[in-house]
Structure formats: C-alpha cells, structure tokens
Design an enzyme around this catalytic site. Structure first.
Site, mmCIF file in Angstrom:
data_model
loop_
_atom_site.group_PDB
_atom_site.id
_atom_site.type_symbol
_atom_site.label_atom_id
_atom_site.label_comp_id
_atom_site.label_asym_id
_atom_site.label_seq_id
_atom_site.Cartn_x
_atom_site.Cartn_y
_atom_site.Cartn_z
ATOM 1 N N HIS A 15 0.824 -1.219 0.000
ATOM 2 C CA HIS A 15 0.000 0.000 0.000
ATOM 3 C C HIS A 15 0.853 1.261 0.000
ATOM 4 C CE1 HIS A 15 -3.401 -2.571 0.755
ATOM 5 N NE2 HIS A 15 -2.866 -3.025 1.865
ATOM 6 N N HIS B 39 6.124 6.813 6.249
ATOM 7 C CA HIS B 39 5.710 6.255 4.964
ATOM 8 C C HIS B 39 5.154 7.397 4.109
ATOM 9 C CE1 HIS B 39 2.019 6.207 7.407
ATOM 10 N NE2 HIS B 39 1.480 6.610 6.283
ATOM 11 N N HIS C 274 2.515 8.880 0.737
ATOM 12 C CA HIS C 274 1.337 8.806 -0.133
ATOM 13 C C HIS C 274 1.671 9.620 -1.378
ATOM 14 C CE1 HIS C 274 -1.142 7.141 3.188
ATOM 15 N NE2 HIS C 274 -0.319 7.868 3.940
ATOM 16 N N GLU D 188 -2.495 13.624 0.940
ATOM 17 C CA GLU D 188 -3.791 13.280 1.545
ATOM 18 C C GLU D 188 -4.471 14.526 2.091
ATOM 19 O OE1 GLU D 188 -3.217 9.663 4.132
ATOM 20 O OE2 GLU D 188 -4.265 8.835 2.382
ATOM 21 N N HIS E 123 4.149 10.734 6.167
ATOM 22 C CA HIS E 123 3.576 10.585 7.514
ATOM 23 C C HIS E 123 4.603 9.963 8.442
ATOM 24 C CE1 HIS E 123 -0.791 10.499 5.826
ATOM 25 N NE2 HIS E 123 -0.311 11.728 5.968
ATOM 26 N N THR F 32 -5.625 6.847 8.047
ATOM 27 C CA THR F 32 -6.188 7.034 6.705
ATOM 28 C C THR F 32 -6.252 5.725 5.927
ATOM 29 O OG1 THR F 32 -4.069 7.549 5.652
ATOM 30 C CG2 THR F 32 -5.271 9.393 6.650
ATOM 31 N N THR F 33 -5.994 4.625 6.614
ATOM 32 C CA THR F 33 -6.102 3.289 6.024
ATOM 33 C C THR F 33 -6.972 2.430 6.957
ATOM 34 O OG1 THR F 33 -4.054 2.636 7.146
ATOM 35 C CG2 THR F 33 -3.853 3.388 4.872
HETATM 36 O O1 1SD Z 1 -1.455 4.120 6.396
HETATM 37 C C1 1SD Z 1 -0.860 4.066 7.655
HETATM 38 C C2 1SD Z 1 -0.719 2.626 8.083
HETATM 39 O O2 1SD Z 1 0.182 1.974 7.213
HETATM 40 C C3 1SD Z 1 -0.188 2.529 9.440
HETATM 41 O O3 1SD Z 1 1.107 3.052 9.455
HETATM 42 C C4 1SD Z 1 -1.061 3.326 10.318
HETATM 43 C C5 1SD Z 1 -0.500 3.309 11.728
HETATM 44 O O4 1SD Z 1 -0.703 2.044 12.257
HETATM 45 O O5 1SD Z 1 -1.126 4.675 9.888
HETATM 46 C C6 1SD Z 1 -1.684 4.833 8.642
HETATM 47 S S1 1SD Z 1 -1.727 6.577 8.335
HETATM 48 O O6 1SD Z 1 -2.959 7.120 8.910
HETATM 49 O O7 1SD Z 1 -0.526 7.181 8.895
HETATM 50 N N1 1SD Z 1 -1.780 6.843 6.778
HETATM 51 ZN ZN ZN Z 2 -0.187 7.693 5.928
#
Ligand code: 1SD
Ligand code: ZN
Length: 274
Positions: free
Chosen positions: A70, A102, A104, A114, A127, A211-212
C-alpha cells in the site's frame, strides 16, 4: 498479509467506499484526511514548540525500508529503548515514540497528498507515525483517541533532487515485491526529512483517524505549514514501486495511494501560529 482493501475507487470490491464494510470505523466520525480551510482555523496560543528527541542524530545502524503493498515504510523504531520521541506541541502526555514513516503519492502529473491547505494538493505527503508511550502496543494505542500522533509533511516538487531523500529513494528499487524489505545503505538523521525542528515550526492540529483500514479515530494529527522539497525525478521513482502483484503476474505500479478527503463535521482545526 492478505489485505482486502485498495485505493482504486473504480474497483467494485476493495475501493475506499467499501472500506467501511471491512472496518466499520471507516464510515464513522472524525475521519482523515481533510482539507484545511485556512479561514476557519483557530490560533491556539497553548500550542507551543515540538521537542524532538533523537531527531538530529543518525542511527547507529541503517533503517529498513519495506514495500507493504500500500506504501513504502521506513521502519525507524528500535523498541522501547528508542531515543526517537516527540513531546510538547500540545500533545497529550507523556510522550510519543517514533515508529515508522511512509508516503502517499499520485501518478504522473497528479498530486497525491492526503491533506490539503485551502484546497492545494501537493505531489506527495510523508507521515511520521508515533505511538503514545503510555500504551504497550499499536493495537492498544489504536483504541484510544490519544493513541497515535502522526506528523504530516507536504512534499513539494522541484527540478533538482533533494539529497536528503537520496538514500531512501535509491532503496526503492530494492523493494520491488510486496513484503520485500531492505536495509538502507547509509544512515541520516530524521530531522533532515522535516521542514525544520526549530521552535518557529508552524503547524495545524486536529483530531482524526488512520487514513487506512481500520480507520480508528486514534490520531492526534499535526500538519506542517511548510512543505519539504523533493526532486521531480525522485517523485517519479516512487511511482515506479510495484504494487502487490500475484506471483507470476506482471506487477502494476503502486500509484494514487491516498484516501479521499473526509468531512470535517464538528471538528476544529487549530493553528500554532497566526
Ligand atoms: O497508512 C498508515 C498505516 O500503514 C499505518 O502506518 C497506520 C498506523 O498504524 O497509519 C496509517 S496513516 O494514517 O498514517 N496513513
Ligand atoms: Zn499515511
């Protein structure tokens, strides 16, 4: 893992409109991301500076980059002894430990951030995910409204590469399978990827969600006002990272891995400045 969700809104089974069928919180209140309407934000003088612990030193050994199907995740957590923490900045007590960062992104010529500021989307968003040190596990943290703190950094495209992203971007070619992970070839301080660490750093603050899926409303969001530059060619490298492909099938590139923006509802967005 065998996640059943995807970002493709055209997909009749796994796209964002179906997330709530797998994870009810995705259809609940206080969801992320959002557009931040700069005319509606309220300055909060109690939002002081961040205290970044460990962010200015490079780690003793290189971090690991992973393709989770992802996004690409840079794992920076060394466990409970980790020296990477944030506090201050109106964050709930006692402190938040840095776990991973990570990204997006969009597609060729398409913005992939996002969050947006007054409707302005950027090519990418980074993020940096933190867990409240009062909780023992990510699972526990996800069930509390103060469980996680995510720092959102807008990445703005420029013609020349940003050397601070070079090590990470050169690792992308080595995570070409879902689940693949690789140690980066050199170390760098986390602060080098942020818009700054000074007491003048401007940010927005609101209560939201992952957001996932499962979209738990467990996130104290910080969105920095200033973007960090990234090279056009570096953005293009992210857009070549392959998506979860079944073995034997030709993998499609992972692109447009951002969730549609969510209603603000009754929430307030606060500003540390203004
Ligand atoms: O998409 C991430 C997800 O991979 C995971 O890191 C989660 C934290 O457990 O966070 C989301 S996000 O809201 O930072 N996009
Ligand atoms: Zn994220």
């Amino acid at each position: 893992s065998s996640d059943t969700w995807c970002y493709d809104s055209q997909d009749p089974k796994c796209g964002p409109t179906h997330w709530k069928e797998m994870a009810p919180a995705c259809g609940g209140p206080a969801q992320s991301p959002i557009n931040i309407d700069l005319h509606l934000v309220q300055r909060d003088p109690t939002l002081g500076p961040f205290i970044f612990q460990g962010y200015n030193s490079a780690p003793a050994s290189p971090w690991t980059l992973e393709n989770n199907g992802h996004t690409v995740v840079l794992h920076v957590d060394a466990g409970p002894q980790s020296l990477l923490e944030i506090r201050g900045a109106g964050l709930p007590l006692p402190a938040y430990r840095t776990l991973q960062l990570h990204f997006h992104w969009g597609g060729p010529g398409q913005a992939g951030s996002e969050h947006s500021l007054d409707g302005q989307r950027r090519p990418m968003e980074m993020h940096v995910v933190h867990m409240n040190t009062r909780y023992q596990s990510l699972g526990e943290a996800r069930s509390h409204p103060d469980g996680l703190a995510v720092l959102a950094v807008q990445l703005a495209e420029q013609d020349t590469d940003n050397a601070n992203f070079s090590t990470l971007v050169s690792g992308l070619k080595n995570v070409s399978q879902r689940g693949a992970s690789v140690n980066l070839t050199s170390t760098f301080p986390l602060a080098s990827l942020l818009p700054g660490t000074s007491s003048l750093l401007r940010y927005y603050r609101y209560a939201g969600s992952l957001t996932t899926p499962g979209c738990q409303p467990a996130v104290v969001w910080t969105v920095f006002e200033d973007p960090v530059p990234i090279g056009r060619a570096q953005v293009a490298q992210f857009q070549t990272v392959p998506q979860a492909g079944l073995p034997g099938s030709s993998p499609t590139p992972l692109r447009e891995n951002f969730r549609p923006q969510q209603p603000l509802g009754g929430r307030r967005v606060l500003a540390s400045f203004g």
